[in-house]
Motif scaffolding. Structure first.
Motif, PDB file in Angstrom:
ATOM      1  N   GLU A 188       0.849  -1.178   0.000  1.00 16.57           N
ATOM      2  CA  GLU A 188       0.000   0.000   0.000  1.00 16.57           C
ATOM      3  C   GLU A 188       0.887   1.231   0.000  1.00 16.57           C
ATOM      4  O   GLU A 188       2.009   1.189   0.502  1.00 16.57           O
ATOM      5  CB  GLU A 188      -0.899  -0.016   1.240  1.00 16.57           C
ATOM      6  CG  GLU A 188      -1.983  -1.068   1.120  1.00 16.57           C
ATOM      7  CD  GLU A 188      -2.797  -1.196   2.375  1.00 16.57           C
ATOM      8  OE1 GLU A 188      -3.031  -0.172   3.025  1.00 16.57           O
ATOM      9  OE2 GLU A 188      -3.180  -2.324   2.699  1.00 16.57           O
ATOM     10  N   PRO A 189       0.373   2.339  -0.534  1.00 14.30           N
ATOM     11  CA  PRO A 189       1.187   3.559  -0.591  1.00 14.30           C
ATOM     12  C   PRO A 189       1.725   3.969   0.773  1.00 14.30           C
ATOM     13  O   PRO A 189       2.839   4.466   0.873  1.00 14.30           O
ATOM     14  CB  PRO A 189       0.213   4.607  -1.126  1.00 14.30           C
ATOM     15  CG  PRO A 189      -0.817   3.848  -1.851  1.00 14.30           C
ATOM     16  CD  PRO A 189      -0.919   2.523  -1.198  1.00 14.30           C
ATOM     17  N   PRO A 231       4.025  -8.320 -15.917  1.00 13.23           N
ATOM     18  CA  PRO A 231       2.579  -8.283 -16.182  1.00 13.23           C
ATOM     19  C   PRO A 231       2.094  -9.606 -16.761  1.00 13.23           C
ATOM     20  O   PRO A 231       2.702 -10.154 -17.686  1.00 13.23           O
ATOM     21  CB  PRO A 231       2.443  -7.155 -17.205  1.00 13.23           C
ATOM     22  CG  PRO A 231       3.617  -6.283 -16.984  1.00 13.23           C
ATOM     23  CD  PRO A 231       4.714  -7.158 -16.479  1.00 13.23           C
ATOM     24  N   ASN A 242      -3.803 -10.638 -10.599  1.00 11.39           N
ATOM     25  CA  ASN A 242      -3.711  -9.231 -10.990  1.00 11.39           C
ATOM     26  C   ASN A 242      -3.083  -8.337  -9.928  1.00 11.39           C
ATOM     27  O   ASN A 242      -3.269  -7.127  -9.962  1.00 11.39           O
ATOM     28  CB  ASN A 242      -5.088  -8.693 -11.385  1.00 11.39           C
ATOM     29  CG  ASN A 242      -6.125  -8.945 -10.316  1.00 11.39           C
ATOM     30  OD1 ASN A 242      -5.754  -9.214  -9.177  1.00 11.39           O
ATOM     31  ND2 ASN A 242      -7.371  -8.861 -10.663  1.00 11.39           N
ATOM     32  N   TYR A 267      -0.886  -5.502 -11.298  1.00  8.68           N
ATOM     33  CA  TYR A 267      -1.604  -4.379 -11.913  1.00  8.68           C
ATOM     34  C   TYR A 267      -2.047  -3.386 -10.853  1.00  8.68           C
ATOM     35  O   TYR A 267      -2.000  -2.173 -11.038  1.00  8.68           O
ATOM     36  CB  TYR A 267      -2.815  -4.878 -12.701  1.00  8.68           C
ATOM     37  CG  TYR A 267      -2.447  -5.737 -13.874  1.00  8.68           C
ATOM     38  CD1 TYR A 267      -1.781  -5.189 -14.960  1.00  8.68           C
ATOM     39  CD2 TYR A 267      -2.747  -7.081 -13.902  1.00  8.68           C
ATOM     40  CE1 TYR A 267      -1.427  -5.971 -16.039  1.00  8.68           C
ATOM     41  CE2 TYR A 267      -2.398  -7.868 -14.975  1.00  8.68           C
ATOM     42  CZ  TYR A 267      -1.736  -7.311 -16.045  1.00  8.68           C
ATOM     43  OH  TYR A 267      -1.384  -8.084 -17.102  1.00  8.68           O
ATOM     44  N   LYS A 268      -2.486  -3.950  -9.726  1.00  8.62           N
ATOM     45  CA  LYS A 268      -2.873  -3.081  -8.605  1.00  8.62           C
ATOM     46  C   LYS A 268      -1.667  -2.278  -8.141  1.00  8.62           C
ATOM     47  O   LYS A 268      -1.762  -1.074  -7.883  1.00  8.62           O
ATOM     48  CB  LYS A 268      -3.407  -3.916  -7.436  1.00  8.62           C
ATOM     49  CG  LYS A 268      -4.746  -4.522  -7.719  1.00  8.62           C
ATOM     50  CD  LYS A 268      -5.169  -5.399  -6.562  1.00  8.62           C
ATOM     51  CE  LYS A 268      -6.455  -6.124  -6.898  1.00  8.62           C
ATOM     52  NZ  LYS A 268      -6.695  -7.276  -6.048  1.00  8.62           N
ATOM     53  N   LEU A 294       0.897  -1.396  -9.790  1.00  6.02           N
ATOM     54  CA  LEU A 294       1.263  -0.362 -10.764  1.00  6.02           C
ATOM     55  C   LEU A 294       0.386   0.872 -10.607  1.00  6.02           C
ATOM     56  O   LEU A 294       0.884   1.999 -10.573  1.00  6.02           O
ATOM     57  CB  LEU A 294       1.126  -0.920 -12.186  1.00  6.02           C
ATOM     58  CG  LEU A 294       1.451   0.091 -13.267  1.00  6.02           C
ATOM     59  CD1 LEU A 294       2.941   0.328 -13.335  1.00  6.02           C
ATOM     60  CD2 LEU A 294       0.934  -0.325 -14.615  1.00  6.02           C
ATOM     61  N   LYS A 295      -0.932   0.649 -10.453  1.00  3.49           N
ATOM     62  CA  LYS A 295      -1.861   1.777 -10.314  1.00  3.49           C
ATOM     63  C   LYS A 295      -1.492   2.603  -9.091  1.00  3.49           C
ATOM     64  O   LYS A 295      -1.415   3.825  -9.123  1.00  3.49           O
ATOM     65  CB  LYS A 295      -3.288   1.258 -10.177  1.00  3.49           C
ATOM     66  CG  LYS A 295      -3.888   0.805 -11.485  1.00  3.49           C
ATOM     67  CD  LYS A 295      -5.062   1.693 -11.852  1.00  3.49           C
ATOM     68  CE  LYS A 295      -5.474   1.490 -13.294  1.00  3.49           C
ATOM     69  NZ  LYS A 295      -6.032   0.154 -13.540  1.00  3.49           N
ATOM     70  N   ARG A 296      -1.276   1.904  -7.965  1.00  5.50           N
ATOM     71  CA  ARG A 296      -0.958   2.620  -6.728  1.00  5.50           C
ATOM     72  C   ARG A 296       0.358   3.353  -6.844  1.00  5.50           C
ATOM     73  O   ARG A 296       0.537   4.438  -6.310  1.00  5.50           O
ATOM     74  CB  ARG A 296      -0.884   1.641  -5.560  1.00  5.50           C
ATOM     75  CG  ARG A 296      -2.224   1.131  -5.178  1.00  5.50           C
ATOM     76  CD  ARG A 296      -2.078   0.047  -4.164  1.00  5.50           C
ATOM     77  NE  ARG A 296      -3.345  -0.624  -3.975  1.00  5.50           N
ATOM     78  CZ  ARG A 296      -3.457  -1.779  -3.353  1.00  5.50           C
ATOM     79  NH1 ARG A 296      -2.384  -2.376  -2.883  1.00  5.50           N
ATOM     80  NH2 ARG A 296      -4.629  -2.328  -3.200  1.00  5.50           N
ATOM     81  N   GLU A 315       1.756   4.589  -9.569  1.00  8.29           N
ATOM     82  CA  GLU A 315       1.588   5.808 -10.371  1.00  8.29           C
ATOM     83  C   GLU A 315       1.052   6.937  -9.508  1.00  8.29           C
ATOM     84  O   GLU A 315       1.501   8.081  -9.565  1.00  8.29           O
ATOM     85  CB  GLU A 315       0.590   5.556 -11.508  1.00  8.29           C
ATOM     86  CG  GLU A 315       1.148   4.782 -12.668  1.00  8.29           C
ATOM     87  CD  GLU A 315       0.062   4.348 -13.627  1.00  8.29           C
ATOM     88  OE1 GLU A 315      -1.116   4.321 -13.224  1.00  8.29           O
ATOM     89  OE2 GLU A 315       0.397   4.028 -14.769  1.00  8.29           O
ATOM     90  N   LEU A 316       0.055   6.581  -8.694  1.00 11.79           N
ATOM     91  CA  LEU A 316      -0.564   7.569  -7.814  1.00 11.79           C
ATOM     92  C   LEU A 316       0.441   8.098  -6.810  1.00 11.79           C
ATOM     93  O   LEU A 316       0.618   9.306  -6.642  1.00 11.79           O
ATOM     94  CB  LEU A 316      -1.754   6.919  -7.103  1.00 11.79           C
ATOM     95  CG  LEU A 316      -2.430   7.692  -5.987  1.00 11.79           C
ATOM     96  CD1 LEU A 316      -2.991   8.982  -6.529  1.00 11.79           C
ATOM     97  CD2 LEU A 316      -3.551   6.872  -5.392  1.00 11.79           C
ATOM     98  N   LEU A 317       1.140   7.157  -6.158  1.00  8.49           N
ATOM     99  CA  LEU A 317       2.089   7.553  -5.117  1.00  8.49           C
ATOM    100  C   LEU A 317       3.165   8.479  -5.659  1.00  8.49           C
ATOM    101  O   LEU A 317       3.555   9.452  -5.025  1.00  8.49           O
ATOM    102  CB  LEU A 317       2.732   6.309  -4.522  1.00  8.49           C
ATOM    103  CG  LEU A 317       3.794   6.645  -3.483  1.00  8.49           C
ATOM    104  CD1 LEU A 317       3.165   6.710  -2.127  1.00  8.49           C
ATOM    105  CD2 LEU A 317       4.936   5.704  -3.512  1.00  8.49           C
ATOM    106  N   PRO A 363      10.632  12.106  -7.162  1.00  6.63           N
ATOM    107  CA  PRO A 363       9.944  10.856  -7.527  1.00  6.63           C
ATOM    108  C   PRO A 363      10.910   9.735  -7.878  1.00  6.63           C
ATOM    109  O   PRO A 363      10.530   8.572  -7.876  1.00  6.63           O
ATOM    110  CB  PRO A 363       9.087  11.254  -8.732  1.00  6.63           C
ATOM    111  CG  PRO A 363       9.661  12.528  -9.232  1.00  6.63           C
ATOM    112  CD  PRO A 363      10.319  13.199  -8.083  1.00  6.63           C
ATOM    113  N   TRP A 385       9.738  -4.838 -12.592  1.00  4.87           N
ATOM    114  CA  TRP A 385       9.262  -6.224 -12.747  1.00  4.87           C
ATOM    115  C   TRP A 385      10.494  -7.133 -12.847  1.00  4.87           C
ATOM    116  O   TRP A 385      11.268  -7.050 -13.784  1.00  4.87           O
ATOM    117  CB  TRP A 385       8.420  -6.394 -13.998  1.00  4.87           C
ATOM    118  CG  TRP A 385       7.271  -5.435 -14.225  1.00  4.87           C
ATOM    119  CD1 TRP A 385       7.002  -4.790 -15.379  1.00  4.87           C
ATOM    120  CD2 TRP A 385       6.238  -5.074 -13.321  1.00  4.87           C
ATOM    121  NE1 TRP A 385       5.867  -4.017 -15.243  1.00  4.87           N
ATOM    122  CE2 TRP A 385       5.377  -4.170 -13.987  1.00  4.87           C
ATOM    123  CE3 TRP A 385       5.940  -5.397 -11.999  1.00  4.87           C
ATOM    124  CZ2 TRP A 385       4.261  -3.604 -13.399  1.00  4.87           C
ATOM    125  CZ3 TRP A 385       4.823  -4.824 -11.402  1.00  4.87           C
ATOM    126  CH2 TRP A 385       3.996  -3.952 -12.098  1.00  4.87           C
TER     127      TRP A 385
END
Lengths: 151, 389
Positions: free
Chosen positions: A56-57, A78, A85, A88-89, A91-93, A95-97, A108, A115
């Protein structure tokens, strides 16, 4: 503070890197790198998690605030996730973080998502060296020094 | 039925008391009378600059709440999610665009059963904080007791006095001196709540006391049809000119927001990393950890929030809290932030929280192409884990 002391401190500084590694791939790659005798920097500390989707972030934020100079998350390629998955989760987090910490003024480049599959021992060692160099160039984590100075 | 209509209440009393024709009041009254909904959720004007959220099942009470209150910033979405059981009874809620967006977001996260919430949206070009409004009246030499209502007309702040006089002031000058609309309203980019069932407002009305209504859903159309059939509401179809005027006004308001966004966000992105750190962490050092920003946030809903001390992320009894408090909160709300500005309003030490949340939301909008609270069928990016790399 005396000037010489500060300089001395800077010379002593070694990056403190946390690697959050997926049990099924990056952790195995680290194992493999060891048994194949590929050397990677000793500044790296590995934390094992069941899946990169578990990261988690707040884990990364906590690491950065408590003195880590860089955080790397290692996950499966991937499509290869053991839990279908999770990566994928991750990766999304991630990007946000990344955009969040940039907004608050933390470089950053201090966080990275990579990977690395279980058979890529060499890649693991190379990525660690590369990341170590990046962090060395960036210097110590500004948050850590701020906290110490304010005490 | 056409999508755009001009409507007004047939009842004289309602028509007189409503802001522009009393359409919203008439519809709400009709819905309560016909038992289409069990409760209506409204905002009631108090004396001077007071207001309160008002929940009623009595149709007569609705008339007392007629007229818009520009200094009311109720947190309708949070109120519904926190205190009302939308699985048990049906509600008609009057909401501004930000409230409507938050309701849609909460519905996606299964906190509100949106099938039982009939949303009547009001066009909104900005709201004022009561305290700021008081200061504004002071600088403009107006006594609060004399004010009947306030409004925004294009780029002018309009004050309707009780003796019938109307005074207007340029909004931009006021805002540059620190008065004017709330900061998030200046940046707001949704002026017409098209995610509601009915989007009502005075934009597009050329003359007379009428409400321009955009019917945005099937059930909205059914309700309006029923109301017309039973003679509560009268209507005429909007002409092309009406629609054109409305679009022009919307675009004008959006352009104003764009200007403010450029101003605020440009300021933030022109800072170097070190300046950003100094600015934000300097702000966060003022934090007294009252948890107000978390409690008021319209899109926060976890029963056991990660920021609670027993979750061990934030140490109990430590003030100011570790910076992870703020960064974690920013991460958690970034994908869903609807820029309602509640966090900034409630902050006792005036940290510009909505500014950072909105900026972050804009950043992730670019990455994921997801705009929160616009479409109900669009899933949130973080709850979606398909193979789209």
């Amino acid at each position: 503070m005396i000037e010489g002391q500060e300089e001395g401190k800077m010379e002593e500084w070694e990056p403190n890197i946390i690697v959050i590694a997926c049990n099924w791939c990056t952790y195995q790659a680290a194992d493999l790198a060891g048994s194949l005798r590929y050397s990677y920097p000793p500044t790296v500390k590995i934390v094992r998690v069941p899946c990169s989707g578990r990261v988690e972030p707040e884990f990364i934020i906590e690491a950065l605030i408590n003195g880590a100079d860089g955080v790397l998350i290692g996950g499966c390629h991937p499509g290869d996730c053991h839990y279908k998955n999770g990566n994928y989760k991750a990766l999304k987090r991630f990007e946000l973080l990344k955009s969040v910490i940039e907004e608050f003024g933390i470089e950053p480049e201090r966080v990275r998502l990579e990977w690395i599959s279980g058979s890529e021992g060499l890649k693991f060692a190379e990525v660690m060296k590369e990341f170590n160099d990046t962090i060395r160039k960036l210097g110590p984590n500004p948050l850590k020094w701020k906290e110490i100075n304010s005490v | 039925m056409n999508k755009f209509i001009l409507a007004w209440a047939k009842d004289r009393e309602i028509r007189k008391r409503g802001q522009c024709g009393g359409f919203v009041t008439a519809i709400l009254k009709f819905m309560l009378e016909e038992n289409i909904v069990d409760y209506a959720l409204l905002v009631k004007k108090g004396s001077n600059l007071e207001y309160s959220i008002f929940l009623t099942s009595n149709p007569e009470d609705v008339v007392d709440c007629a007229g818009s209150v520009l200094w009311a910033t109720p947190n309708i979405a949070k109120f519904i999610a926190e205190y009302l059981d939308t699985n048990e009874y049906k509600i008609a809620a009057v909401c501004r665009p930000c409230d409507a967006r938050a309701i849609v977001e909460l519905a996606k996260m299964n906190q509100i059963n949106i099938k039982n919430v009939f949303m009547i949206g009001l066009n909104c070009s900005g709201t004022f904080l009561p305290a700021t409004l008081e200061r504004m009246f002071e600088t403009l030499n107006i006594r609060v007791e004399d004010v009947e209502k306030v409004g925004i007309k294009k780029d002018r702040f309009v004050v309707f006095l009780k003796d019938g006089k109307v005074e207007t002031f340029p909004l931009e000058d006021l805002e540059k001196s620190g008065l004017g609309r709330r900061e998030n309203c200046r940046r707001c980019e949704v002026k017409i709540p098209r995610m509601c069932d009915l989007a009502c407002g005075k934009w597009g009305v050329i003359e007379g006391k009428k409400t321009f209504v955009e019917i945005c859903s099937d059930r909205g159309e059914i309700i309006v049809k029923k109301a017309v059939e039973s003679g509560v509401v009268e209507f005429e179809y909007a002409s092309d000119e009406n629609v054109k005027i409305r679009d022009e006004l919307e675009n004008f308001a959006l352009k104003m927001s764009e200007k403010w966004q450029d101003y605020y966000f440009g300021q933030m992105s022109s800072m170097s990393y070190e300046e950003r750190r100094n600015y934000w962490f300097g702000m966060f050092e003022r934090c007294i950890k009252c948890y107000a920003c978390r409690d008021v946030c319209a899109v926060c809903y976890c029963n056991d929030c990660i920021l609670n001390p027993w979750r061990l992320l934030v140490k109990g009894g430590e003030i100011p809290p570790s910076f992870s408090f703020h960064i974690t909160r920013a991460v958690h709300i970034a994908q869903s932030c609807v820029n309602c500005g509640q966090c900034q309003d409630v902050c006792p030490v005036e940290i510009p929280l909505s500014r950072i949340a909105h900026k972050l939301n804009k950043t992730v909008q670019e990455i994921w192409g997801y705009i929160p609270g616009i479409r109900l069928d669009e899933k949130q990016p973080l709850s979606r884990a398909e193979n789209d790399i």
